[in-house]
Design a protein around this motif. Sequence first.
Motif: not given
Length: 524
Positions: A379, A406-407
């Motif tokens: 991430v 982002t995730a």
Amino acid sequence: MKKIVSITFIIAVLSAMFAGCNSKKSESDLPRIAIAGIAIESSTFSPAVSHEEAFKTRVGDSVFTYYPFFAPDSGIIDRATWLPTLRGHAMPGGIVTREAYESLVTKTLDMLKDRLPLDGLFFDIHGAMSVQGLDDPEGDFLVRIRQLIGTDVLVSTSMDLHGSVSPRLAQNTDLITCYRLAPHEDAIETKKRAVTNLLDRLENGKGKPAYKAWIPVPILLPGEKTSTRIEPAKSLYAGIPGVIRKDDVIDASIWMSYPWADEPRNHGVVVTYGDDKEAVAEAAEKLAAHFWKVRKEFEFVAPTAPLDECLDKALASTVKPFIISDMGDNPTAGGAGDVTWTLHEIFKRPEFRSPTGKSLIYASIPGEEFVKKALEIGVGGEIDAEAGAAVDNRYAPPIRLKGTITAIEKGNIDAKTEVVVKCGTISVIVTERRKGYHTEEAFTRLGLHPREADIVVVKIGYLEPDLYNMRADWIMASTPGGVDQDLLRLDYKRLNRPIYPLDADMADPDLSARFISSSDEIKQ
């Protein structure tokens, strides 16, 4: 509907079974009822293939956890000695391999053999399974079950209204019912109805209904045109309770069938059954006539347009979220789920390249190698890799996604590992395995906030309740894929013709009741 398998729940259920038996009737006095079923919706217009590992199978006592009405205080669990076997359910997909089908059927038959003798069987299926080299697999499955359990056993079948009912399936079952809502918010209610109908007929000693009427209705439409949220399907299905008359007409059902499998059995069907011949026929004919009368009134449940027009409307909108259904490759209808055509078109739009442009969430595209690379980077890192089009590359090649991770979330029952990559103002969910995104929670667990996004594009047809309630505006995009909504573009070769709307000017069909013989004789 997914339920978490709980050991505590299983123990409570089993305790209730035995406690109920001891307090009311001895176990020998209760009917012995088995539970079995294999469910999948399979597109033959997709290059995808479904293997055995696609089926989430519950075996033995774990089957109970799928059905809330088997809870200890349900009033159902203590009415029979329940003998669950195998209940397999797969996410809609491509045609099932013959090897997978034979393996699942064989396992079920072996378990049923160990549970003989039986008084009843709850047969829980979808009705739109396609298998390599085999027409009407649900009918075939039930014939093979009948050959094992015999014709004296009362069989009650629960189905999706997008399934198909062949004469063979209708003949070898005794009580049959299907959903009355689309989206299928009454799925568990329907399964419970199938079980209680079975229990009632065993307990009152009346057994098999005296008459079963089956009427084929030559209509084949996508679910997005037959949602019960709107007319005419809303009133069509709302009319079912009005034709049911206790034992005279025990139940009545309307099947829309499944348009993305090219098989002769695929067409609308009405089935009624009960102990009064005239009433059974009248009920079936009334529903069939209503179905045929409104055939030209079925329209898409939401505005529908080419993708470019959908994006134009979404970009011009002042409300959010503006949801776009990417329909043609909807994995929850049988699409491969990895068609990248829509994503390619989205990335061509300059509006999403500006850092101040509108935000868009895309759910989702599978990319196993992409996910592996993302796991190595982590991430916050930058990734430049391809995803999608590993199964269905007929419309576009893999999509290159270059952006910030982002995730990363592991352990999803369907997707396994999920990755979110942000490319400009576009956030794309990339999954290890294909997955449908139907709930707000499915997004928020990835750090995405669909209610705050300007545009949400989802591989889906009609919106499931959570997304439907969340939408500020909604449009369905006519996109390519294995579940193309434009049926006239599909290369049908095996349907029974004529059929509406493929043969729009066809003559009115014979919609008189056809009585199906009793299951006392096994018919192939």
